[in-house]
Write a protein that holds these residues in place. Structure first.
Motif: not given
Lengths: 157, 157
Positions: A1-3, A6, A14, B23-24, B27, B30, B46-48
């Motif tokens: 997932m890109r920022w 969100l 998010a 940023r992450w 999340l 969460r 999260l798809g990170v």
């Protein structure tokens, strides 16, 4: 997932972070709650570049968290004030500050104390249940999908 | 001010954001509050990238917000659990989520509803004064310098 994705996620945090997750934005808001309203005062307080500050203020105005309000006509000068929507971020900000006061203050103690005008006491915020008024702890709260999302978000149950 | 200097600022919010302002990171938290504990589950949620996720988890462990706990001996497998210090971030997170529920949910409504196990009601968090129990509004709170900081932080008064 890109920022950038969100704000489209079905997750309120998010979506909030798509607005507030920027490094400086919450510090701009802190200043707002401390009574700062003018560009030069934000700049002095934060020590951030004018370009970054102008961008973050613009985003907060677009999100209707701040409003630009004229305080002088000729030449036109505007200041930034919290809207009601912005004011409603206070519980989140105070909760973060209180956590920092408690865990990160070091030997000097918390830099600022908060005083409740109503009772005159040095206080901190306590989160309680809107329905029964009892203090909220993470372990006492469970989640379920909202009406529209039933069966689409949670794997369990 | 550079971001790296934040943790030395005499401001509890700046110090908190030096840990959580990434940023992450919020999340990841969460997900922790929703019961996620294992690396692969965070990654899926999260798809990170694994690199970013590993770094953020490491920082949260260093800040003693999460703890690594073995759940299998051979081979050793560990999961991430909120410490008590981490649990105390719940009011801040729920307040942000509630604000998002209220202002950013759109026509579909909030994705998740929160239910208080004690009273069984669908609820949200309300921040009240630790001393008098009244709901806290930004306009009703004033600040003064902590003992160590007297005369050094606030220009007014």
């Amino acid at each position: 997932m890109r920022w950038e994705e969100l704000s489209e996620q079905p997750c309120s945090l998010a979506r909030v972070l798509a607005i507030l997750g920027d490094r400086w934005t919450l510090l701009v808001l802190r200043d707002c709650f401390l009574g700062v309203r003018r560009f030069d005062d934000f700049e002095r307080s934060l020590g951030v570049t004018r370009h970054v500050l102008a961008d973050r203020l613009k985003r907060l105005v677009e999100a209707e968290i701040l409003a630009k309000v004229p305080y002088q006509e000729r030449p036109l000068r505007e200041e930034y004030r919290l809207t009601e929507k912005g004011m409603e971020l206070y519980p989140a900000i105070l909760s973060l500050v209180n956590w920092g006061d408690r865990h990160l203050a070091g030997v000097e103690g918390p830099p600022l104390e908060h005083v409740h005008k109503h009772c005159g006491q040095h206080m901190h915020g306590v989160l309680v249940c809107s329905e029964c008024g009892e203090p909220l702890h993470a372990r006492d709260v469970t989640v379920r999908e909202g009406l529209f999302w039933k069966g689409r978000l949670l794997r369990r149950g």
